[in-house]
Structure formats: C-alpha cells, structure tokens
Motif scaffolding. Structure first.
Motif, PDB file in Angstrom:
ATOM      1  N   ALA A  32       0.832  -1.205   0.000  1.00  0.00           N
ATOM      2  CA  ALA A  32       0.000   0.000   0.000  1.00  0.00           C
ATOM      3  C   ALA A  32       0.867   1.256   0.000  1.00  0.00           C
ATOM      4  N   GLY A  33       0.285   2.339  -0.490  1.00  0.00           N
ATOM      5  CA  GLY A  33       0.965   3.629  -0.459  1.00  0.00           C
ATOM      6  C   GLY A  33       0.575   4.401   0.785  1.00  0.00           C
ATOM      7  N   ASN A  34       0.652   5.727   0.721  1.00  0.00           N
ATOM      8  CA  ASN A  34       0.248   6.555   1.857  1.00  0.00           C
ATOM      9  C   ASN A  34      -1.237   6.340   2.155  1.00  0.00           C
ATOM     10  N   PRO A  35      -1.612   6.333   3.442  1.00  0.00           N
ATOM     11  CA  PRO A  35      -3.020   6.147   3.799  1.00  0.00           C
ATOM     12  C   PRO A  35      -3.917   7.161   3.093  1.00  0.00           C
ATOM     13  N   GLY A  36      -4.977   6.648   2.478  1.00  0.00           N
ATOM     14  CA  GLY A  36      -5.921   7.521   1.802  1.00  0.00           C
ATOM     15  C   GLY A  36      -5.523   7.940   0.402  1.00  0.00           C
ATOM     16  N   SER A  37      -4.349   7.521  -0.049  1.00  0.00           N
ATOM     17  CA  SER A  37      -3.879   7.931  -1.382  1.00  0.00           C
ATOM     18  C   SER A  37      -4.513   7.111  -2.490  1.00  0.00           C
ATOM     19  N   GLY A  38      -4.990   5.894  -2.161  1.00  0.00           N
ATOM     20  CA  GLY A  38      -5.543   5.023  -3.190  1.00  0.00           C
ATOM     21  C   GLY A  38      -4.473   4.323  -4.007  1.00  0.00           C
TER      22      GLY A  38
ATOM     23  N   GLU B  60       9.240  -1.046   2.060  1.00  0.00           N
ATOM     24  CA  GLU B  60       9.331   0.398   1.810  1.00  0.00           C
ATOM     25  C   GLU B  60       9.819   0.668   0.390  1.00  0.00           C
ATOM     26  N   GLU B  61      10.779  -0.145  -0.085  1.00  0.00           N
ATOM     27  CA  GLU B  61      11.315   0.039  -1.425  1.00  0.00           C
ATOM     28  C   GLU B  61      10.322  -0.392  -2.496  1.00  0.00           C
ATOM     29  N   ALA B  62       9.386  -1.269  -2.130  1.00  0.00           N
ATOM     30  CA  ALA B  62       8.419  -1.774  -3.099  1.00  0.00           C
ATOM     31  C   ALA B  62       7.136  -0.959  -3.129  1.00  0.00           C
ATOM     32  N   ALA B  63       7.049   0.079  -2.319  1.00  0.00           N
ATOM     33  CA  ALA B  63       5.844   0.912  -2.266  1.00  0.00           C
ATOM     34  C   ALA B  63       5.751   1.792  -3.515  1.00  0.00           C
ATOM     35  N   PRO B  64       4.572   2.326  -3.811  1.00  0.00           N
ATOM     36  CA  PRO B  64       4.429   3.225  -4.963  1.00  0.00           C
ATOM     37  C   PRO B  64       5.362   4.429  -4.833  1.00  0.00           C
ATOM     38  N   GLU B  65       5.806   4.933  -5.952  1.00  0.00           N
ATOM     39  CA  GLU B  65       6.690   6.095  -5.936  1.00  0.00           C
ATOM     40  C   GLU B  65       5.993   7.273  -5.271  1.00  0.00           C
ATOM     41  N   GLY B  66       6.749   8.018  -4.466  1.00  0.00           N
ATOM     42  CA  GLY B  66       6.194   9.170  -3.769  1.00  0.00           C
ATOM     43  C   GLY B  66       5.613   8.839  -2.412  1.00  0.00           C
ATOM     44  N   THR B  67       5.647   7.542  -2.047  1.00  0.00           N
ATOM     45  CA  THR B  67       5.120   7.155  -0.735  1.00  0.00           C
ATOM     46  C   THR B  67       6.059   7.638   0.360  1.00  0.00           C
TER      47      THR B  67
END
Length: 228
Positions: A53-59, A151-158
C-alpha cells in the motif's frame, strides 16, 4: 479506439474464455509463505506475490512478485488486476522468456501500480494475472504497509512511515521516577558528604582550641616565676 482501451477489452476477452479447470488448478496450487503468496503451475510460477500500500488515503498500491516461465515457449503478461481494479503495468508489453523470469516491483524495469486501491493493510485481496499463453491465474495476496523491506516496493512518492518504537507513557513515568530518584539520591549523598565535612570541620575547631602542651608548660613556667 485507444490502445489502452483496446488492451483492456482484450484482457477481459481472454479472461472470459479461460477454461474453468485452469482457474481452479491455479487456486489449488497457491501457497502462503512468510514473504508472500506462491503459485506453482506446470508452465509458470509466481513467487512472493504481495500488494504494498501507499500513503493512507492515497488510493495507491503496487504489486510485488516474480513471474517465472517454466515452459519452453515465450509468454507475455497481458494484465494484473485486484478485485476488479486494473493495475497500470509498465512497460505495456512484458515478455517472459522461456525458462526465464520477470521481477515486478517499484524501482525495477517492470512495475504494476494501482491508482484506486482501497483495501486496508493486513487484509487479503484477490489478484488476477492474465498471460497470453498460460491464460488466467487467480490467487490471493496480503496487503502490507510500506515499512521495512516493503518500503522500497511501495508506490513512488510514498512517504516512509515511522516505525520507531514509542515508549508507553507508564514506562516513561517509571523512567522519570527512577531518574528523579537517582537525582535525589545524588543530591542527598552530596549533602551528606558536605554535612559530614562540615561536622568534621566544626569538630576540628575545638580540637585546635585545646591548649598546646608547650603552651601549657609555658603557662606553668610563668606561674612558677610569679611565685618566685
């Protein structure tokens, strides 16, 4: 018709004609490991399948996994989706060479990102991967937060999440009490030492005031002289 729309129609069409036996077989060969979901078939294998998942609420969310082609023929990944939400796979054409593998992860040559992902971390969600030759593969993966290895596998900008341990209030209170206790003990010890030193000093004063024997002798000599 745009390329993306045509591609989506093609994926849905392939999924619609995939034999039911292939879908059930893929489900039966799914295993859960401590690093993700593992799918083993006669002609392909999927390792460490996870959604980060990315940042909470980011979708936002990213698919993580390695696709291995066990067959002697070249195959292609046509699409990756989760619970009806299609991921954007980059590049558009992902070829898996015979006896070769492709790693799908943020920061690598192949990525798969979701833009409208709403599942909570810690939950299991269905994932589908469509192959040009191997057909449809259905399995479930765990949604994980972007911390530690993921953390490295999260969406860019997370934004990295703070995972430092927070000391519970009661422990902080105990620590404060211990610190205060130690501080008080130190002060008390210093005061006692100063008090003892003062007492010794005061005790030394009367001792120094005690007539010196030599002075006492002089006094005796003076008294004898007066008598004489």
């Amino acid at each position: 018709m745009s390329n993306s729309f045509g591609r989506r129609v093609a994926i849905l069409a392939i999924a619609a004609v995939v034999p039911i036996s292939l879908v059930s077989c893929a489900t039966e060969s799914t295993q859960t490991t401590n690093t993700g979901t593992r799918v083993v078939e006669s002609n392909y294998q999927i390792e460490n399948a996870t959604i980060v998942a990315g940042n909470p609420g980011s979708g936002k969310a990213s698919f993580l996994g390695t696709v291995v082609n066990l067959s002697g023929e070249e195959d292609e990944i046509l699409g990756i989706s989760s619970d009806g939400i299609e991921a954007t796979v980059d590049p558009d054409k992902v070829v898996v060479e015979p006896k070769g593998s492709v790693k799908i992860q943020t920061g690598t040559e192949v990525t798969a990102n979701f833009a409208d992902f709403t599942a909570d971390t810690g939950t299991w969600v269905p994932v589908s991967i469509v192959f040009r030759k191997a057909g449809l593969s259905n399995f479930e993966v765990l949604v994980v937060p972007p911390i530690g290895y993921y953390e490295e596998a999260a969406p860019e900008g997370t934004k990295p999440q703070d995972v430092e341990a927070v000391t519970p209030p009661e422990e902080e209170g105990d620590a404060g009490e211990l610190e205060g206790h130690n501080s008080g003990s130190t002060t008390s010890t210093g005061t006692e030492e100063e008090t003892d030193a003062t007492k010794l000093e005061e005790a030394g004063t009367p001792a120094s005031a005690t007539p010196n024997p030599s002075l006492s002798n002089e006094g005796d000599a003076g008294a004898l002289e007066s008598r004489g």
